[in-house]
Design a protein around this motif. Structure first.
Motif, PDB file in Angstrom:
ATOM      1  N   VAL A  55      19.625  -9.214  19.789  1.00 65.63           N
ATOM      2  CA  VAL A  55      18.717  -8.173  19.311  1.00 65.63           C
ATOM      3  C   VAL A  55      19.047  -6.888  20.060  1.00 65.63           C
ATOM      4  O   VAL A  55      19.009  -6.856  21.293  1.00 65.63           O
ATOM      5  CB  VAL A  55      17.245  -8.558  19.545  1.00 65.63           C
ATOM      6  N   GLU A  56      19.395  -5.843  19.330  1.00 72.26           N
ATOM      7  CA  GLU A  56      19.806  -4.587  19.944  1.00 72.26           C
ATOM      8  C   GLU A  56      18.791  -3.490  19.637  1.00 72.26           C
ATOM      9  O   GLU A  56      18.313  -3.373  18.508  1.00 72.26           O
ATOM     10  CB  GLU A  56      21.191  -4.183  19.446  1.00 72.26           C
ATOM     11  N   LEU A  57      18.457  -2.707  20.655  1.00 70.29           N
ATOM     12  CA  LEU A  57      17.524  -1.599  20.479  1.00 70.29           C
ATOM     13  C   LEU A  57      17.854  -0.492  21.462  1.00 70.29           C
ATOM     14  O   LEU A  57      18.610  -0.692  22.427  1.00 70.29           O
ATOM     15  CB  LEU A  57      16.076  -2.059  20.660  1.00 70.29           C
ATOM     16  N   THR A  58      17.299   0.667  21.216  1.00 69.02           N
ATOM     17  CA  THR A  58      17.504   1.824  22.082  1.00 69.02           C
ATOM     18  C   THR A  58      16.284   2.013  22.966  1.00 69.02           C
ATOM     19  O   THR A  58      15.148   1.907  22.505  1.00 69.02           O
ATOM     20  CB  THR A  58      17.741   3.092  21.244  1.00 69.02           C
ATOM     21  N   GLY A  59      16.525   2.283  24.254  1.00 69.60           N
ATOM     22  CA  GLY A  59      15.425   2.468  25.201  1.00 69.60           C
ATOM     23  C   GLY A  59      15.669   3.646  26.108  1.00 69.60           C
ATOM     24  O   GLY A  59      16.575   4.454  25.897  1.00 69.60           O
ATOM     25  N   ILE A  63      12.508   1.019  35.538  1.00 70.15           N
ATOM     26  CA  ILE A  63      12.511   0.061  34.434  1.00 70.15           C
ATOM     27  C   ILE A  63      13.198   0.701  33.233  1.00 70.15           C
ATOM     28  O   ILE A  63      13.247   1.935  33.109  1.00 70.15           O
ATOM     29  CB  ILE A  63      11.090  -0.386  34.036  1.00 70.15           C
ATOM     30  N   VAL A  64      13.729  -0.147  32.373  1.00 69.67           N
ATOM     31  CA  VAL A  64      14.260   0.310  31.095  1.00 69.67           C
ATOM     32  C   VAL A  64      13.408  -0.345  30.028  1.00 69.67           C
ATOM     33  O   VAL A  64      13.114  -1.539  30.096  1.00 69.67           O
ATOM     34  CB  VAL A  64      15.760  -0.063  30.929  1.00 69.67           C
ATOM     35  N   SER A  65      12.967   0.443  29.075  1.00 69.29           N
ATOM     36  CA  SER A  65      12.070  -0.097  28.050  1.00 69.29           C
ATOM     37  C   SER A  65      12.389   0.500  26.685  1.00 69.29           C
ATOM     38  O   SER A  65      12.970   1.587  26.585  1.00 69.29           O
ATOM     39  CB  SER A  65      10.610   0.182  28.410  1.00 69.29           C
ATOM     40  N   GLY A  66      12.004  -0.223  25.676  1.00 68.04           N
ATOM     41  CA  GLY A  66      12.190   0.239  24.298  1.00 68.04           C
ATOM     42  C   GLY A  66      11.270  -0.549  23.393  1.00 68.04           C
ATOM     43  O   GLY A  66      10.677  -1.550  23.804  1.00 68.04           O
ATOM     44  N   THR A  67      11.122  -0.097  22.173  1.00 67.44           N
ATOM     45  CA  THR A  67      10.272  -0.796  21.210  1.00 67.44           C
ATOM     46  C   THR A  67      11.129  -1.654  20.295  1.00 67.44           C
ATOM     47  O   THR A  67      12.259  -1.293  19.956  1.00 67.44           O
ATOM     48  CB  THR A  67       9.454   0.197  20.366  1.00 67.44           C
ATOM     49  N   VAL A  68      10.580  -2.782  19.926  1.00 67.49           N
ATOM     50  CA  VAL A  68      11.280  -3.705  19.041  1.00 67.49           C
ATOM     51  C   VAL A  68      10.406  -3.930  17.811  1.00 67.49           C
ATOM     52  O   VAL A  68       9.199  -4.139  17.943  1.00 67.49           O
ATOM     53  CB  VAL A  68      11.582  -5.043  19.759  1.00 67.49           C
ATOM     54  N   PRO A  69      10.973  -3.849  16.591  1.00 73.54           N
ATOM     55  CA  PRO A  69      10.178  -4.125  15.391  1.00 73.54           C
ATOM     56  C   PRO A  69       9.524  -5.495  15.488  1.00 73.54           C
ATOM     57  O   PRO A  69      10.153  -6.467  15.910  1.00 73.54           O
ATOM     58  CB  PRO A  69      11.221  -4.069  14.264  1.00 73.54           C
ATOM     59  N   SER A  70       8.272  -5.571  15.120  1.00 73.93           N
ATOM     60  CA  SER A  70       7.519  -6.820  15.282  1.00 73.93           C
ATOM     61  C   SER A  70       8.203  -8.005  14.618  1.00 73.93           C
ATOM     62  O   SER A  70       8.181  -9.133  15.147  1.00 73.93           O
ATOM     63  CB  SER A  70       6.102  -6.649  14.725  1.00 73.93           C
ATOM     64  N   ALA A 101      -3.726  -0.432  18.433  1.00 74.23           N
ATOM     65  CA  ALA A 101      -3.113  -1.292  17.413  1.00 74.23           C
ATOM     66  C   ALA A 101      -2.388  -0.480  16.356  1.00 74.23           C
ATOM     67  O   ALA A 101      -1.334  -0.875  15.864  1.00 74.23           O
ATOM     68  CB  ALA A 101      -4.176  -2.177  16.757  1.00 74.23           C
ATOM     69  N   GLY A 102      -2.939   0.677  15.997  1.00 72.56           N
ATOM     70  CA  GLY A 102      -2.287   1.511  14.989  1.00 72.56           C
ATOM     71  C   GLY A 102      -0.948   2.010  15.455  1.00 72.56           C
ATOM     72  O   GLY A 102       0.028   2.045  14.705  1.00 72.56           O
ATOM     73  N   ALA A 103      -0.861   2.394  16.732  1.00 76.52           N
ATOM     74  CA  ALA A 103       0.410   2.880  17.270  1.00 76.52           C
ATOM     75  C   ALA A 103       1.443   1.775  17.286  1.00 76.52           C
ATOM     76  O   ALA A 103       2.612   1.990  16.978  1.00 76.52           O
ATOM     77  CB  ALA A 103       0.194   3.432  18.687  1.00 76.52           C
ATOM     78  N   GLU A 104       1.019   0.542  17.632  1.00 77.96           N
ATOM     79  CA  GLU A 104       1.969  -0.564  17.664  1.00 77.96           C
ATOM     80  C   GLU A 104       2.485  -0.877  16.269  1.00 77.96           C
ATOM     81  O   GLU A 104       3.650  -1.187  16.068  1.00 77.96           O
ATOM     82  CB  GLU A 104       1.329  -1.806  18.273  1.00 77.96           C
ATOM     83  N   ALA A 105       1.616  -0.765  15.277  1.00 83.46           N
ATOM     84  CA  ALA A 105       2.043  -1.043  13.905  1.00 83.46           C
ATOM     85  C   ALA A 105       3.144  -0.097  13.477  1.00 83.46           C
ATOM     86  O   ALA A 105       4.011  -0.441  12.679  1.00 83.46           O
ATOM     87  CB  ALA A 105       0.848  -0.938  12.968  1.00 83.46           C
ATOM     88  N   ALA A 106       3.119   1.130  14.012  1.00 82.06           N
ATOM     89  CA  ALA A 106       4.119   2.120  13.624  1.00 82.06           C
ATOM     90  C   ALA A 106       5.409   1.975  14.416  1.00 82.06           C
ATOM     91  O   ALA A 106       6.480   2.317  13.930  1.00 82.06           O
ATOM     92  CB  ALA A 106       3.551   3.525  13.813  1.00 82.06           C
ATOM     93  N   THR A 107       5.317   1.489  15.668  1.00 87.63           N
ATOM     94  CA  THR A 107       6.498   1.448  16.520  1.00 87.63           C
ATOM     95  C   THR A 107       6.918   0.042  16.902  1.00 87.63           C
ATOM     96  O   THR A 107       8.095  -0.264  16.994  1.00 87.63           O
ATOM     97  CB  THR A 107       6.249   2.263  17.802  1.00 87.63           C
ATOM     98  N   GLY A 108       5.974  -0.855  17.154  1.00 87.82           N
ATOM     99  CA  GLY A 108       6.293  -2.208  17.572  1.00 87.82           C
ATOM    100  C   GLY A 108       5.973  -2.432  19.034  1.00 87.82           C
ATOM    101  O   GLY A 108       5.693  -1.495  19.784  1.00 87.82           O
ATOM    102  N   PRO A 109       6.021  -3.701  19.472  1.00 89.94           N
ATOM    103  CA  PRO A 109       5.760  -4.026  20.879  1.00 89.94           C
ATOM    104  C   PRO A 109       6.813  -3.410  21.797  1.00 89.94           C
ATOM    105  O   PRO A 109       7.904  -3.044  21.353  1.00 89.94           O
ATOM    106  CB  PRO A 109       5.836  -5.562  20.898  1.00 89.94           C
ATOM    107  N   THR A 110       6.482  -3.319  23.089  1.00 91.32           N
ATOM    108  CA  THR A 110       7.391  -2.739  24.072  1.00 91.32           C
ATOM    109  C   THR A 110       8.106  -3.839  24.847  1.00 91.32           C
ATOM    110  O   THR A 110       7.474  -4.770  25.340  1.00 91.32           O
ATOM    111  CB  THR A 110       6.627  -1.843  25.058  1.00 91.32           C
ATOM    112  N   VAL A 111       9.407  -3.719  24.934  1.00 90.00           N
ATOM    113  CA  VAL A 111      10.227  -4.638  25.729  1.00 90.00           C
ATOM    114  C   VAL A 111      10.699  -3.883  26.957  1.00 90.00           C
ATOM    115  O   VAL A 111      11.202  -2.756  26.849  1.00 90.00           O
ATOM    116  CB  VAL A 111      11.437  -5.141  24.911  1.00 90.00           C
ATOM    117  N   SER A 112      10.530  -4.458  28.133  1.00 90.59           N
ATOM    118  CA  SER A 112      10.938  -3.774  29.356  1.00 90.59           C
ATOM    119  C   SER A 112      11.478  -4.765  30.370  1.00 90.59           C
ATOM    120  O   SER A 112      11.136  -5.954  30.340  1.00 90.59           O
ATOM    121  CB  SER A 112       9.765  -2.996  29.961  1.00 90.59           C
ATOM    122  N   CYS A 113      12.334  -4.281  31.263  1.00 89.68           N
ATOM    123  CA  CYS A 113      12.859  -5.106  32.352  1.00 89.68           C
ATOM    124  C   CYS A 113      13.225  -4.187  33.513  1.00 89.68           C
ATOM    125  O   CYS A 113      13.318  -2.967  33.359  1.00 89.68           O
ATOM    126  CB  CYS A 113      14.057  -5.934  31.904  1.00 89.68           C
TER     127      CYS A 113
END
Length: 326
Positions: A66-70, A160-167, A206-218
């Protein structure tokens, strides 16, 4: 003699032009009044055929990355919770000081009633929950706190590096990986970040998450030099399946857990079959059971809308929600 030749030329050329104009006029009259003589049967047109594309089940390897930009940011401050509802009696540190995880911050005292009805005194030591620098620390001897309320924060010296991932991509991360590979644009060589977490928005967001998705971070390793605001490419390895049956995602109704495919019967008709699914890479999905290698299915679910990123065969194109092939 010369006079006669000149007269001849003077009459010949106008006659030629009259003949040319006459031919043009005749052609225009024909097109105007006899155009229906040129019907579709006398012309050749390129033709296309709308046909259902078939796919023969084969084996292969699916790499579930799974690839995303953060982006890079300083780690969030960690609250220091009071461990007792009481009064500060001793303070062991000062604001701005660097502390280590488990180091004593302050002592709290509370007057309590013992089970036998007598009065007593209870003491609790508040320790640093993480290593870093003390921020928002204003505790003084004599001040009071409720249990769980923050007496200050610890700002970790990490990033940390973080980005959103489509649900919907979370189905590809069911095993919840604990690390990811990070490549910073214009930065050091790709590195592994640890402590991977997936954070979901609260009910109010919840509305913001619906538009962007959950946050992945490490967490970025301490020996990697980074700066806040840098962009990064995050690759989360969700597993690899080698030498497994696989079919295009376009052929399956549902791509997580179970799905349905349209099986081609010997007489050319189709039968809806349920299949058990495994990993998918966004293009193909592993079939755990329900089909055999060599089986033929429809390559595209009938009536399904093609997404913007749907990959069609070279001889096919999308027209009016239908896949047209020639």
């Amino acid at each position: 003699m010369g006079f006669q030749l000149g007269v001849a030329r003077r009459w010949v050329f106008p006659i030629i032009w009259m003949l040319i104009f006459g031919v043009i006029a005749a052609a225009l009259v024909k097109f105007a009044f006899f155009g229906d003589a040129l019907n579709a049967e006398s012309l050749e047109y390129p033709t296309v055929a709308i046909e259902e594309q078939h796919y023969q089940v084969a084996t292969g390897t699916i790499t579930n990355d799974v690839e995303l930009t953060g982006s890079i940011a300083a780690a969030a401050p960690v609250p220091i919770p009071a461990t007792l509802s009481g009064e500060v009696r001793e303070v062991a540190v000062s604001a701005g000081q660097s502390v280590k995880k488990g180091q004593e911050i302050l002592k709290l005292r509370a007057e309590v009633v013992n089970p036998d009805g007598t009065s007593g005194t209870q003491w609790k030591i508040v320790e640093a929950p993480a290593s870093g620098k003390l921020t928002d620390f204003t505790a003084l001897v004599g001040s009071s706190f409720q249990v769980g309320s923050p007496v200050g924060n610890v700002a970790p010296p990490s990033y940390i590096v973080s980005g959103t991932v489509p649900s919907e991509q979370l189905y590809r991360l069911v095993d919840r990986p604990t690390e990811a590979t990070v490549a910073i644009n214009g930065g050091p060589a790709p590195f592994t970040c640890t402590g991977l977490s997936i954070t979901f928005a609260s009910a109010s967001d919840a509305g913001a998450e619906a538009a962007t998705g959950p946050t992945v971070s490490c967490t970025v390793p301490s020996d990697v030099v980074v700066f806040p605001g840098l962009t990064a490419d995050i690759t989360i390895a969700g597993g690899i399946a080698e030498d497994v049956m696989m079919v295009p995602i376009t052929a399956v109704e549902g791509v997580a857990g179970t799905g349905n495919v349209h099986f081609i019967m010997p007489d050319g008709t189709t039968e809806l079959r349920e299949v058990v699914l495994g990993l998918n890479d966004g293009v193909n999905v592993e079939v755990v059971s329900g089909l055999e290698v060599g089986d033929t299915i429809l390559q595209f679910v009938p009536g399904a809308e093609a997404g913007d990123d749907e990959v069609l065969p070279d001889n096919c194109f999308k027209e009016a929600d239908e896949v047209v092939c020639y």
